[in-house]
Design an enzyme around this catalytic site. Structure first.
Site, PDB file in Angstrom:
ATOM      1  N   HIS A 150       0.870  -1.180   0.000  1.00 16.64           N
ATOM      2  CA  HIS A 150       0.000   0.000   0.000  1.00 16.64           C
ATOM      3  C   HIS A 150       0.900   1.221   0.000  1.00 16.64           C
ATOM      4  CE1 HIS A 150      -3.643   2.371   0.791  1.00 16.64           C
ATOM      5  NE2 HIS A 150      -2.771   3.175   1.385  1.00 16.64           N
ATOM      6  N   CYS A 151       0.788   2.037  -1.030  1.00 15.03           N
ATOM      7  CA  CYS A 151       1.673   3.199  -1.160  1.00 15.03           C
ATOM      8  C   CYS A 151       1.053   4.400  -0.446  1.00 15.03           C
ATOM      9  CB  CYS A 151       1.921   3.526  -2.632  1.00 15.03           C
ATOM     10  SG  CYS A 151       2.983   4.977  -2.828  1.00 15.03           S
ATOM     11  N   PRO A 152       1.641   4.861   0.668  1.00 17.31           N
ATOM     12  CA  PRO A 152       1.056   6.003   1.383  1.00 17.31           C
ATOM     13  C   PRO A 152       1.214   7.311   0.624  1.00 17.31           C
ATOM     14  CG  PRO A 152       3.129   5.354   2.396  1.00 17.31           C
ATOM     15  CD  PRO A 152       2.871   4.363   1.315  1.00 17.31           C
TER      16      PRO A 152
END
Ligand SMILES: [Zn+2]
Ligand SMILES: [Zn+2]
Length: 300
Positions: A150-152
């Site tokens: 999950h890319c913040p």
């Protein structure tokens, strides 16, 4: 009832037949991010877009609208939009009320993929046995196929359906910042020879040039490391999640078909259609105790 078209698209619709004061029809629950999470991720995403646009714009002013930098900036933004806008590969939750782990009797299953035995785990939240390579994203609260991470910064899961756009985004952004850094250094050299001042004199007279140079230098390191790591993962057909967990330490990777075929599969294979109907009617989620007092905006 609400149309989902105005809701954050990331919210996943799940159908649960139940009786409520709104009728005895099939309704949908939403499993959204909390508002604060949406806002913070949205702000980060806007930050990434803003920094890309402002750097490329500032850079363009230096080199008088160079055609190639404009093309590359556009490629970065198009890929960024694609990564965030398409469904990464969300697996809809089970609609069957009885499909709890107690009913099924086991929390894991085994399947064989290309001669290698893999364990399928049961997701208690989605009430499904996750397909191989999928994982439940704690931020998005969904099981996602071929989960990478999950890319913040982007505010999105990187998985089966948007991985190729993510990698293209990294590479095009890296090229853009190398370009910006190269021309910024050249500009600093020109100004130093024109004005006869040193590096500190340039910092005092042209702080924006120095800022852009330092920013692009940091971006090159960050994007370069990510692009190299994900190119390596593409070549060996592994996800970052599998790599961090050393998933195939004791057994061969059943998905590894050689570098060329791996690259073809990860980057060029046709994308499967989304499993989620984002245009379905939806009901927002709120506490069951609040059913008698739904949010005031529900009547909009
Ligand atoms: Zn799940
Ligand atoms: Zn996610």
């Amino acid at each position: 009832m609400l149309s989902t078209s105005w809701l954050p698209w990331k919210q996943v619709l799940q159908r649960h037949p139940k009786h409520t004061k709104f009728g005895q029809e099939k309704m949908y629950n939403l499993y959204p991010l909390h508002c604060t999470e949406i806002l913070s991720e949205f702000e980060l995403e806007i930050g990434v877009v803003q920094s890309t646009i402002s750097s490329s714009y500032l850079f363009d002013t230096y080199i008088r609208r160079c055609f190639s930098s404009t093309v590359d900036s556009s490629a970065v933004l198009v890929n960024l939009i694609l990564v965030t806008a398409i469904d990464p590969g969300i697996i809809p939750r089970s609609t069957e009320q009885q499909s709890s782990v107690e009913d099924i009797g086991s929390s894991s299953k085994k399947v064989t993929v290309n001669g290698v035995e893999l364990k399928l785990k049961y997701c208690r939240i989605c009430r499904i046995f996750r397909p191989p390579r999928s994982c439940h994203c704690a931020v998005c609260d969904n099981c996602v196929e071929n989960f990478d991470h999950h890319c913040p910064w982007i505010g999105q899961c990187i998985a089966l359906r948007n991985y190729r756009f993510y990698l293209t985004f990294l590479i095009t952004a890296l090229v853009l910042f190398v370009y910006i850094f190269g021309f910024s250094c050249r500009r600093i050299g020109e100004r130093m020879s024109e004005s006869g001042v040193g590096l500190f004199g340039i910092l005092r007279s042209f702080p924006e040039t120095m800022t852009l140079t330092l920013f692009s230098f940091a971006a090159i390191w960050f994007l370069g490391c990510l692009a190299i790591f994900h190119s390596y993962l593409t070549a060996i057909n592994q996800t970052a999640y599998e790599n961090f967990r050393n998933q195939y330490e004791g057994s061969p990777n059943p998905y590894d078909k050689g570098i060329i075929r791996n690259i073809k599969e990860v980057l060029f294979a046709p994308l499967p259609p989304s499993r989620v109907d984002f245009r379905a009617e939806a009901m927002p989620r709120w506490n069951r105790e609040d059913h008698e007092n739904p949010p005031h905006w529900l009547s909009i």
